[in-house]
Design a protein around this motif. Structure first.
Motif, mmCIF file in Angstrom:
data_model
loop_
_atom_site.group_PDB
_atom_site.id
_atom_site.type_symbol
_atom_site.label_atom_id
_atom_site.label_comp_id
_atom_site.label_asym_id
_atom_site.label_seq_id
_atom_site.Cartn_x
_atom_site.Cartn_y
_atom_site.Cartn_z
ATOM 1 N N ALA A 1 -1.807 26.435 50.411
ATOM 2 C CA ALA A 1 -2.852 26.283 49.558
ATOM 3 C C ALA A 1 -2.964 27.315 48.475
ATOM 4 N N PRO A 2 -2.190 27.236 47.391
ATOM 5 C CA PRO A 2 -2.031 28.213 46.324
ATOM 6 C C PRO A 2 -3.501 28.165 45.505
ATOM 7 N N TYR A 3 -3.714 29.126 44.977
ATOM 8 C CA TYR A 3 -5.023 28.981 44.160
ATOM 9 C C TYR A 3 -4.564 28.479 42.653
ATOM 10 N N ILE A 4 -5.304 27.335 42.249
ATOM 11 C CA ILE A 4 -5.078 26.744 40.949
ATOM 12 C C ILE A 4 -6.237 27.560 39.745
ATOM 13 N N ASP A 5 -5.228 28.244 38.979
ATOM 14 C CA ASP A 5 -6.291 28.938 37.926
ATOM 15 C C ASP A 5 -7.008 27.823 37.205
ATOM 16 N N ASP A 6 -8.298 27.984 37.015
ATOM 17 C CA ASP A 6 -9.016 26.850 36.313
ATOM 18 C C ASP A 6 -9.698 27.498 35.092
ATOM 19 N N ALA A 7 -9.157 28.661 34.669
ATOM 20 C CA ALA A 7 -9.569 29.454 33.526
ATOM 21 C C ALA A 7 -11.326 29.609 33.467
ATOM 22 N N GLY A 8 -11.894 29.957 34.728
ATOM 23 C CA GLY A 8 -13.119 30.376 34.891
ATOM 24 C C GLY A 8 -14.001 28.921 34.872
ATOM 25 N N PHE A 9 -13.385 27.883 35.023
ATOM 26 C CA PHE A 9 -14.403 26.695 34.960
ATOM 27 C C PHE A 9 -15.117 26.741 36.057
ATOM 28 N N THR A 10 -14.781 26.916 37.357
ATOM 29 C CA THR A 10 -15.783 26.752 38.409
ATOM 30 C C THR A 10 -16.886 27.940 38.297
ATOM 31 N N SER A 11 -16.594 29.033 37.922
ATOM 32 C CA SER A 11 -17.710 30.028 37.657
ATOM 33 C C SER A 11 -18.628 29.666 36.761
#
Length: 112
Positions: free
Chosen positions: A18-28
């Motif tokens: 389960a690698p972390y998918i970078d969402d460019a800060g969308f989740t935060s």
């Protein structure tokens, strides 16, 4: 034992794959824009406790007041010890069963 081995294997596999998918800060950003949780103050418990207390006082008063209490105390004092122990055990079982039912009901409510 096999369940624990299978759970450990599954946990390790999920962590590794389960690698972390970078969402460019969308989740935060989404989490920051969520509204604050509304805390609802409920006075229901206090109202029910007050009504119960008022009903007990009214029942005590209508039943004859202190003379009823003295008669009840005299009846309990003259009760055979074995009957008193059976009543105490029965009340303990009923209270325990009620508390267990309330805890299970609350636990089921949280799991949904």
């Amino acid at each position: 034992m096999d369940e624990k081995v299978q759970e450990d294997w599954l946990d390790a596999r999920l962590r590794d794959e389960a690698p972390y998918i970078d969402d460019a800060g969308f989740t935060s950003r989404v989490v920051q824009k969520l509204p604050a949780r509304h805390v609802r103050r409920s006075y229901r418990a206090f109202i029910l406790l007050g009504l119960t207390l008022a009903a007990c006082i009214a029942a005590f008063w209508f039943a004859g007041g202190t003379s009823l209490a003295f008669e009840a105390y005299a009846n309990v004092a003259m009760m055979p010890v074995m009957r008193m122990l059976v009543f105490a055990a029965a009340i303990g079982v009923l209270v325990t069963a009620g508390c267990l039912a309330a805890a299970l009901s609350r636990l089921r409510g949280r799991s949904r």
